[in-house]
Design an enzyme around this catalytic site. Structure first.
Site, PDB file in Angstrom:
ATOM      1  N   HIS A 188     -49.104 -14.957 -91.946  1.00  0.00           N
ATOM      2  CA  HIS A 188     -49.449 -13.607 -92.400  1.00  0.00           C
ATOM      3  C   HIS A 188     -48.208 -12.785 -92.752  1.00  0.00           C
ATOM      4  CE1 HIS A 188     -52.504 -10.536 -92.884  1.00  0.00           C
ATOM      5  NE2 HIS A 188     -51.832  -9.686 -92.125  1.00  0.00           N
TER       6      HIS A 188
ATOM      7  N   SER B 237     -52.871  -7.581 -96.570  1.00  0.00           N
ATOM      8  CA  SER B 237     -53.640  -7.447 -95.335  1.00  0.00           C
ATOM      9  C   SER B 237     -54.694  -6.350 -95.540  1.00  0.00           C
ATOM     10  CB  SER B 237     -52.711  -7.156 -94.163  1.00  0.00           C
ATOM     11  OG  SER B 237     -53.358  -7.359 -92.940  1.00  0.00           O
TER      12      SER B 237
END
Length: 658
Positions: free
Chosen positions: A632, A520
């Site tokens: 994610h 991320s």
């Protein structure tokens, strides 16, 4: 007997113990234990019971599904919980005397939250309801399921982990009568209501809602106090920011909750607020504390960690979590202004409950060499008793590397905190490669908690460096805000200063075998690093950002995150490009492995695609691995087989180049 190494597959041998919930009398508790089932390729969690006096622990539910959110009725005779054993999460009630759990809801879209009515005969529930339908109205199954287009009119139309958001589903609050099984809808309209709590006399509830017609630029969640009969409501707080986790004091005169305003957008520290029901006055209980309330840890092991925002101890004191200096500690505060930690340093308290007299805390806690168990702690003496030992055999049989804390100077002469972990089986005089790990967020923190991935790397013979550069939570408000409008500058210097410090103070590090990885924001920073230095001989970028220009329009948060973090919107194409790693692709000489999830809506996979094709087109050394059916959160909650494959890809890449 020599100890075993920790491997990727060790995840199947570990148990996550979480979500402790004390009975009203404080003499017993329930909690949730979760493990990864290799055969079923999924997570399995069940409800356990602990008798605090005898220490006896008993499993109360069985099966291969998930349970969550256990809560006792006010008289302690029953426990309600959510379970997905019938597909969607539904509400179940179990007698505290034992027996089979009874399902009490059959909602079309499941139950997302609930709260007992003090009478014990009713339960308030939260769940999604289709426009102009009820909780229980179900759609008829279409025999011919032809694809249908989705018409989008709002910018907030998708979310990571959920996909495209239904345009006609609204979260409503209702009441389930346990005897008659009748369901009454309490809220209505095209709004998303969040149930918080019910008053001790059952006459009032607290909920969150934002009734603005266009939510695209609404970043606020107000709290409201409503009469359970008349539905008359009063605003507790209605201002920019997010507020929730409300809990009534035992006498019903005050309401505690946590929240963060938007002074520094998503970098703002969260605080504990106390609302006086009679006067309507609002107090910020943690105003003097320059650290965020809550658990802001970046880790990969704990599952099902639902925690209360705050727990009352009598009518004038509260307990709550605080993320501070790499720890998550339980703090105690009185309404008069006393404020101090109630649990020790060097650990991660990721779940807790407290007896009504405030004398005993039930906590789930982890540290860097311990995955976590359930403990009863006497607050005044600090004496702690382990109630579970699910991971004891694993700890006894495996070699677990212990990180050493470090503090070094970054730019501005700021102290930066981190850890360095020697490889498992470390031998003096031998040289080892070092891998630098960079967390996401950027507003999270590495902590004194068990991190499976780091242990896998250490077992493979790597040293591991992980630091909390500017932007990380757990430190001052100035420190967490310092990354905004400065990506790729001060944060980059902090990380590289950590690498320099590690090398200067550890002669076992082979400076010719340095690796770097992160996900991320940590993936962005990995991309940035390999475009700005050749010091690392191998890199793995995960769920990363490579191009802030396209991120603006493709991420579920892009159009406001870029403005919050960079002060830039789409008309500042040059500014966004200057901080995009893709701009510096020609400088990349480090072999780069790119890992990305197909269903990542936070950092969409096109970010990885752009990076891979650009590097490949330039003749750079790179490989791209796509993970299907993953979002994610692959490294934390992804399908077990994909989590194992991800770790194998990372270690395989470093083995090849380091």
């Amino acid at each position: 007997m020599s100890k075993k190494n920790i491997t990727a597959e060790s995840l199947f041998d570990l148990y996550s113990v979480a979500n402790p919930n004390l009975s009203p009398a404080g003499d017993r508790a329930v909690f949730v234990r979760t493990h990864m089932d290799k055969e079923e390729n999924k997570y399995v969690s069940n409800l356990f019971h602990a008798d605090l006096a005898s220490g006896q622990v008993t499993q109360w539910t069985y099966g291969k599904n998930r349970v969550s959110s256990p809560a006792w009725s006010a008289d302690g005779s029953k426990i309600a919980f959510l379970s997905d054993r019938d597909g969607k999460n539904q509400l179940y009630v179990l007698s505290a005397a034992g027996g089979e759990a009874e399902r009490v809801t059959d909602f079309a879209n499941g139950v997302s939250a609930f709260a007992w009515s003090p009478c014990g005969k009713k339960v308030w529930v939260n769940g999604a309801v289709k426009k102009d339908k009820s909780f229980t109205d179900k759609e008829e199954e279409k025999k011919d399921k032809n694809p249908e287009p989705v018409v989008i009119e709002k910018m907030k139309y998708k979310a990571d982990g959920l996909g495209l958001l239904p345009q006609d589903l609204f979260r409503q609050i209702g009441i389930v009568d346990l005897e008659s099984e009748e369901v009454t809808q309490f809220t209505e309209g095209d709004h998303q209501y969040g149930l918080n709590t019910v008053s001790p006399d059952g006459k009032k509830i607290v909920f969150s809602v934002n009734r603005a017609e266009n939510q695209d630029f609404e970043f606020r969640g107000g709290l409201y106090l409503a009469d359970a009969e008349s539905k008359e409501e009063k605003a507790i707080i209605d201002q920019d920011g997010y507020y929730g986790g409300a809990m009534f004091s035992p006498d019903g005169k005050k309401i505690a909750f946590i929240g963060a305003d938007r002074r520094l957008e998503n970098a703002t520290h969260a605080d504990v607020y106390v609302y006086d029901v009679a006067s309507g006055s609002l107090t910020v209980l943690t105003e003097s504390l320059d650290a965020p309330v809550g658990d802001l840890v970046a880790a990969d092991f704990q599952q099902g960690t639902e925690t209360p925002a705050a727990v009352w101890a009598g009518n004038d004191a509260l307990y709550f979590q605080v993320s501070v200096m790499g720890d998550v500690r339980l703090y105690y505060a009185t309404l008069e202004g006393e404020l101090y930690p109630a649990t020790p340093e060097n650990e991660h308290v990721y779940g807790y409950d407290v007896t009504k007299d405030g004398k005993t805390a039930l906590i789930t806690a982890s540290n860097p060499v311990h995955p976590g168990e359930l403990y009863a702690q006497e607050i005044s003496t600090g004496e702690r008793k382990a109630l579970t030992s699910f991971n004891a055999k694993f700890i006894e049989e495996h070699e677990i590397a212990k990180p050493e804390p470090i503090v070094f100077k970054g730019p501005k002469d700021w102290d930066v905190h981190g850890w360095i972990m020697k490889p498992a089986g470390f031998e003096e005089g031998k040289k080892y490669p070092l891998i630098t790990e960079i967390h996401g967020g950027p507003h999270t923190m590495y902590a004194n908690t068990f991190f499976h991935e780091f242990q896998v790397l250490a077992s493979k013979g790597y040293g591991v460096l992980f630091v909390n550069p500017r932007g990380s939570h757990g430190y001052s408000q100035e420190f967490v805000d310092a990354v905004r409008r400065d990506y790729g500058n001060g944060d980059y210097q902090d990380i590289m200063a950590g690498v320099d410090y590690a090398i200067e103070n550890n002669d076992w590090i082979d400076t010719e075998r340095l690796g770097v990885t992160g996900g991320s924001y940590g993936g962005f920073m990995t991309n940035w690093i390999v475009g700005h230095t050749d010091r690392f001989k191998a890199a793995v970028t995960q769920r990363s950002i490579s191009n802030w220009i396209s991120f603006f329009g493709v991420s579920d948060i892009g159009y406001y995150f870029s403005e919050w973090q960079h002060g830039a919107v789409m008309d500042d194409v040059e500014g966004l490009w200057d901080i995009s790693p893709l701009k510096y692709a020609a400088n990349v000489n480090t072999p780069l492995l790119i890992l990305h999830s197909e269903k990542d809506f936070r950092c969409p996979i096109e970010q990885a695609e752009q990076l891979f094709i650009t590097l490949k087109h330039m003749g750079k050394e790179t490989v791209f691995v796509r993970f299907p059916e993953a979002d994610h959160n692959l490294s934390r909650t992804g399908k077990p087989n994909l989590r194992i494959e991800r770790l194998d890809q990372i270690t395989g890449w470093f083995e090849k180049y380091l």
